[in-house]
Design an enzyme around this catalytic site. Sequence first.
Site, short mmCIF file in Angstrom:
data_model
loop_
_atom_site.label_atom_id
_atom_site.label_comp_id
_atom_site.label_asym_id
_atom_site.label_seq_id
_atom_site.Cartn_x
_atom_site.Cartn_y
_atom_site.Cartn_z
N GLY A 1 3.68 -6.96 -2.24
CA GLY A 1 3.94 -6.33 -0.99
C GLY A 1 5.62 -5.79 -0.67
N GLY B 1 0.74 -1.14 -0.29
CA GLY B 1 -0.18 0.72 -0.02
C GLY B 1 0.27 1.72 0.04
CD GLU C 1 3.14 -3.67 -8.06
OE1 GLU C 1 2.54 -2.86 -8.95
OE2 GLU C 1 2.31 -3.31 -6.42
N PRO D 1 4.21 13.16 -5.88
CG PRO D 1 3.61 15.35 -6.82
CD PRO D 1 4.28 14.35 -6.73
NE ARG D 2 -0.43 9.55 -0.19
CZ ARG D 2 -0.61 7.77 -0.95
NH1 ARG D 2 -2.00 8.02 -1.36
NH2 ARG D 2 0.11 7.05 -0.66
CG LEU D 3 -0.74 13.35 -8.63
CD1 LEU D 3 -0.59 11.79 -9.40
CD2 LEU D 3 -0.73 14.36 -8.41
CB THR E 1 -0.03 -0.33 -7.98
OG1 THR E 1 0.31 -1.22 -7.78
CG2 THR E 1 -0.61 -0.48 -9.65
CE LYS F 1 1.03 -7.46 -7.52
NZ LYS F 1 1.42 -6.67 -6.49
N1 LIG Z 1 1.11 9.65 -5.36
C1 LIG Z 1 -0.21 9.38 -5.33
N2 LIG Z 1 -1.52 10.04 -4.97
C2 LIG Z 1 -2.37 9.48 -5.43
N3 LIG Z 1 -3.10 8.54 -4.48
C3 LIG Z 1 -1.40 7.00 -4.44
C4 LIG Z 1 -0.73 7.83 -4.96
N4 LIG Z 1 0.55 6.29 -4.53
C5 LIG Z 1 -0.49 5.68 -4.61
N5 LIG Z 1 -1.45 5.97 -3.69
C6 LIG Z 1 -3.03 5.48 -3.34
O1 LIG Z 1 -2.59 4.52 -2.66
C7 LIG Z 1 -2.97 2.98 -2.72
C8 LIG Z 1 -2.19 1.93 -2.25
O2 LIG Z 1 -1.41 2.47 -3.89
P1 LIG Z 1 -0.30 1.53 -4.23
O3 LIG Z 1 0.10 1.67 -5.56
O4 LIG Z 1 -1.66 0.79 -5.00
O5 LIG Z 1 0.35 0.80 -3.49
P2 LIG Z 1 1.55 -0.87 -3.04
O6 LIG Z 1 1.41 -1.23 -4.67
O7 LIG Z 1 2.57 -1.14 -3.42
O8 LIG Z 1 0.26 -1.57 -2.89
C9 LIG Z 1 -4.05 3.37 -3.43
O9 LIG Z 1 -5.21 3.54 -3.17
C10 LIG Z 1 -3.28 4.37 -4.58
O10 LIG Z 1 -4.49 4.97 -5.38
MG LIG Z 2 0.86 -2.83 -6.10
#
Ligand SMILES: Nc1ncnc2c1ncn2[C@@H]1O[C@H](COP(=O)(O)OP(=O)(O)O)[C@@H](O)[C@H]1O
Ligand SMILES: [Mg+2]
Length: 228
Positions: free
Chosen positions: A118, A13, A115, A199-201, A17, A44
């Site tokens: 975990g 999380g 990817e 950044p968080r988008l 991804t 993946k």
């Molecule tokens: N840069 C970002 N801006 C907004 N939301 C994000 C961003 N990076 C991740 N998220 C959100 O956080 C959550 C986890 O991201 P994800 O890429 O699926 O993590 P992982 O692949 O490491 O498990 C998802 O809901 C994703 O949409």
């Molecule tokens: Mg993922």
Amino acid sequence: VLRGIFVTGTDTGVGKTVAAAALMHRYRTRAPGAESSRLMRYWKPIQTGIGQDDDTATVRELGACREEELFTDGIRLPHPVSPHLAARLKGVTILLPAVAELVSAQPESDRWIVEGAGGVLAPINDSEFMVDLMARLRLPALVVARTTLGTINHTLLTLEALGLRSVRVAGVLLVGDPNAENRAAIEAYGRVPVVGELPRLAPLTPGALERCVTSSLDRDGRLAELFR
Ligand SMILES: Nc1ncnc2c1ncn2[C@@H]1O[C@H](COP(=O)(O)OP(=O)(O)O)[C@@H](O)[C@H]1O
Ligand SMILES: [Mg+2]
């Protein structure tokens, strides 16, 4: 052997991804129909909780991928738990040679964004971990980490585990509100480059992601080198 990078993270999380989708935007060069140049592929290899989580589908959408850019074979397990447990619950064993075999016949000109599931010590079977898959595929790791408090410890632990298995580190990608001190500490104590700050988008859309990658990802071209 594959060329490209293995996207891992300090946790599940954390943004692996989304980072993979960002990398697709940044490094895809082949125009549709131009068969001669290299092709960026997302893969993946192990996906658990396939009913609710499908990272390939997320990258297809967020990365605006064409079908040829996605390698869809892999271990797909229904339970949304660690690979070792998801496999046990399904009555199967994940064997790394079999996973690697899936991509053995792919064109040498392809460049891979793989990817993990975990973090680096997510168990895959009774004796192996996600980091062993990275070592087997011989891909350098991109470590996706948070920018917030706790990230120094999680990131350094991850780098240490990668070092123990001799997995090369391509860099660290930070996700969230920029924190200059955390970034500097990771670079100094981890002796690794932070290659981007995503950044968080809000909202997170393919267009917004594409627009931010040139400024927030790999400004000095370290990753680009691995996709040449
Ligand atoms: N840069 C970002 N801006 C907004 N939301 C994000 C961003 N990076 C991740 N998220 C959100 O956080 C959550 C986890 O991201 P994800 O890429 O699926 O993590 P992982 O692949 O490491 O498990 C998802 O809901 C994703 O949409
Ligand atoms: Mg993922």
